[in-house]
Design an enzyme around this catalytic site. Sequence first.
Site, mmCIF file in Angstrom:
data_model
loop_
_atom_site.group_PDB
_atom_site.id
_atom_site.type_symbol
_atom_site.label_atom_id
_atom_site.label_comp_id
_atom_site.label_asym_id
_atom_site.label_seq_id
_atom_site.Cartn_x
_atom_site.Cartn_y
_atom_site.Cartn_z
ATOM 1 C CG HIS A 165 -0.174 0.042 2.526
ATOM 2 N ND1 HIS A 165 0.400 1.180 3.046
ATOM 3 C CD2 HIS A 165 0.124 -0.951 3.402
ATOM 4 C CE1 HIS A 165 0.995 0.907 4.182
ATOM 5 N NE2 HIS A 165 0.849 -0.389 4.420
ATOM 6 C CD GLU B 258 2.074 -5.896 8.177
ATOM 7 O OE1 GLU B 258 2.102 -7.148 8.081
ATOM 8 O OE2 GLU B 258 2.882 -5.145 7.598
#
Length: 227
Positions: A27, A100
């Site tokens: 990202h 994550e």
Amino acid sequence: MSTIDTGKGASTGREKHTGRKIVLWRHGQTAWNLERRFQGSTDIELTEAGVAQARRAARLLASLQPEAIVASDLQRAAATAAELAAITGLPVEHDAALRETYAGAWQGLTHEEILEKYGEQYAAWKRGEAVRRGGGELETEVADRAAPLVLKHVDRLSEGGTLVVVSHGGTIRTTIGRLLGLESFYWEGLGGLSNCCWSVLGEGARGWRLMEHNAGTLPEPVLGDDV
């Protein structure tokens, strides 16, 4: 059926490999990246610079003519994936399996605060020991949830097709390590990804191969949890 053994990175005996590719795309930039604050599964949005990074990278990745896009459901990954979807017209499938690493008490702390409060735990992790950072997930547990999800989407590709996976630095590194058949101790050797950079795995006769790593820009510092 998948053409590889996810534990060993070997083929299942097919005489002809399909040449499929996986692009693992991190990202764009967040405010917590800039502050060196551990994000983990905390849902942090992109900065304006992060959106611009995603837009630029999406133009490059669109040239690969991906067949499918799958992304973490956290907004920093989802917003990054949306930029590629806008160009390609492909839908994005969001999945929490690509989030994550959950890091418990570490989340929200700066790098310096982690060293001050959890110095021994941090040192053990850097030595390659199995550590639940902040009481959270082991790296192998992250790979256990993320790698099978990636392979499920790969199985849907056509001959020579490309899948784009939009996720997070730590999750991408552990997924690459698992798909290459590396023992977890050696995953650290892959290094981190800069914001909005990507790695490419290609399918070969003996399994997955790392074709590119941290590609997409001139070298930049890695700002994030995977340091």
